[in-house]
Design a protein around this motif. Structure first.
Motif, PDB file in Angstrom:
ATOM      1  N   GLY A  33       1.989  13.540   3.659  1.00 32.24           N
ATOM      2  CA  GLY A  33       1.049  12.960   4.604  1.00 32.24           C
ATOM      3  C   GLY A  33       1.075  13.671   5.947  1.00 32.24           C
ATOM      4  N   ASN A 276      -1.809  13.361   2.037  1.00 31.11           N
ATOM      5  CA  ASN A 276      -1.643  11.988   1.561  1.00 31.11           C
ATOM      6  C   ASN A 276      -1.911  11.010   2.705  1.00 31.11           C
ATOM      7  OD1 ASN A 276      -1.030  12.406  -1.112  1.00 31.11           O
ATOM      8  ND2 ASN A 276       1.188  12.232  -0.863  1.00 31.11           N
ATOM      9  N   PRO A 277      -2.422   9.817   2.407  1.00 33.48           N
ATOM     10  CA  PRO A 277      -2.563   8.809   3.466  1.00 33.48           C
ATOM     11  C   PRO A 277      -1.197   8.404   4.013  1.00 33.48           C
ATOM     12  CG  PRO A 277      -2.987   7.852   1.300  1.00 33.48           C
ATOM     13  CD  PRO A 277      -2.887   9.326   1.098  1.00 33.48           C
ATOM     14  N   GLN A 279       0.859   5.699   4.941  1.00 34.74           N
ATOM     15  CA  GLN A 279       1.007   4.265   4.920  1.00 34.74           C
ATOM     16  C   GLN A 279       2.457   3.825   4.794  1.00 34.74           C
ATOM     17  OE1 GLN A 279      -1.420   4.763   1.816  1.00 34.74           O
ATOM     18  NE2 GLN A 279       0.029   4.569   0.148  1.00 34.74           N
TER      19      GLN A 279
END
Length: 283
Positions: A33, A276-277, A279
């Motif tokens: 990410g 990638n996100p 989170q």
């Protein structure tokens, strides 16, 4: 202008990327990410099972890239060990990396030769043999003995790498005798240029000190903004000669690699996409 990708070496020890409680098996996903490339070092210590690479393919986005260091028996690091069947070792290694190849995520094989691997006819022939064994894959060479880049050999070394279609790895590291190389700005393969930042811990490069692990000391260094600024015109030069420039920070010992990688990305105006996100991490 070429595409510039910036990352670090390994993904397990960069604790400022991870929130407390993030499991080891989730770290690569979190890492992806932040950065679009990573260097795989565990492959240097053993020929890994395919399932490792299969997992890494699943945990990273489509455009993520891996720069893989071949097993140490392939680069001559195991001095004094029993002889190995070179062709069989190369075959096993090639088989192991196929999940990355099939996913289009193998950025390069990084053949980092040891500090005692000097510029001799025998060693030139060995590099050629390595290239022939893995001719189907992008191939990068990092020499660590100064003789390859002495004034009388510098251009011949770059020409040799061009001839075998190998990427020349530019290094920033302490200038500490024969076991270190100078900064040689040049592109040997038009598809890919590779730059590795090892830090400038001159005192720890050759002698980590009594009771210290060499790896914990050698790469203990944080680059200043002024030191990174020295590299901006060099990167601007090589990006005119290569389609892609990959930059890796290896100054991991004190947790400095991530900081310097992000700092340098800002200095170059590089913004990674397709990550990638975020989170699972703190910021």
């Amino acid at each position: 202008m070429s595409t510039i990708h910036i990352g670090v070496c390994g993904w397990g020890d960069h604790y400022d990327l991870y929130t407390q409680g993030v499991r080891n098996r989730d770290k690569l996903s979190v890492y992806a990410g932040h950065f679009p490339i990573v260097e795989v070092d565990s492959s240097f210590y053993a020929i890994l099972p395919q399932r490792n690479y299969e997992t890494w393919v699943r945990e990273t986005p489509d455009r993520f890239g891996f720069i893989v260091k071949p097993f140490q028996a392939m680069t001559g690091h195991q001095r004094g060990s029993a002889p190995v069947d070179r062709r069989e070792v190369f075959r096993q290694f090639e088989e192991s990396i196929q999940p990355l190849v099939e996913a289009g995520k193998l950025k390069a094989l990084l053949f980092q030769f040891p500090p005692w691997f000097d510029c001799t006819r025998e060693n030139v022939q060995y590099v050629q043999a390595c290239r022939q064994e893995l001719s189907a894959y992008p191939f990068a060479v990092e020499f660590r003995h100064r003789s390859w880049f002495q004034e009388k050999f510098r251009e011949r070394t770059l020409d040799f790498l061009r001839k075998i279609e190998a990427t020349h790895v530019l290094c920033d590291e302490p200038q500490a005798g024969d076991g270190s190389v100078p900064i040689v700005v040049g592109v040997a393969h038009p598809r890919l240029a590779l730059v590795r930042f090892h830090g400038r811990n001159h005192a720890g490069w050759r002698d980590p000190g009594e009771g210290q692990k060499w790896r914990d000391v050698r790469y203990l260094y944080r680059y200043s903004e002024e030191e990174l600024a020295e590299w901006v015109p060099r990167i601007r030069q090589i990006e005119t000669e290569a389609d892609e420039v990959c930059i890796l920070f290896n100054n991991n010992s004190g947790g400095d690699a991530v900081h310097n990688a992000k700092q340098f990305a800002d200095m170059l105006g590089v913004q990674a996409s397709g990550l990638n996100p975020r989170q699972m991490e703190l910021f």
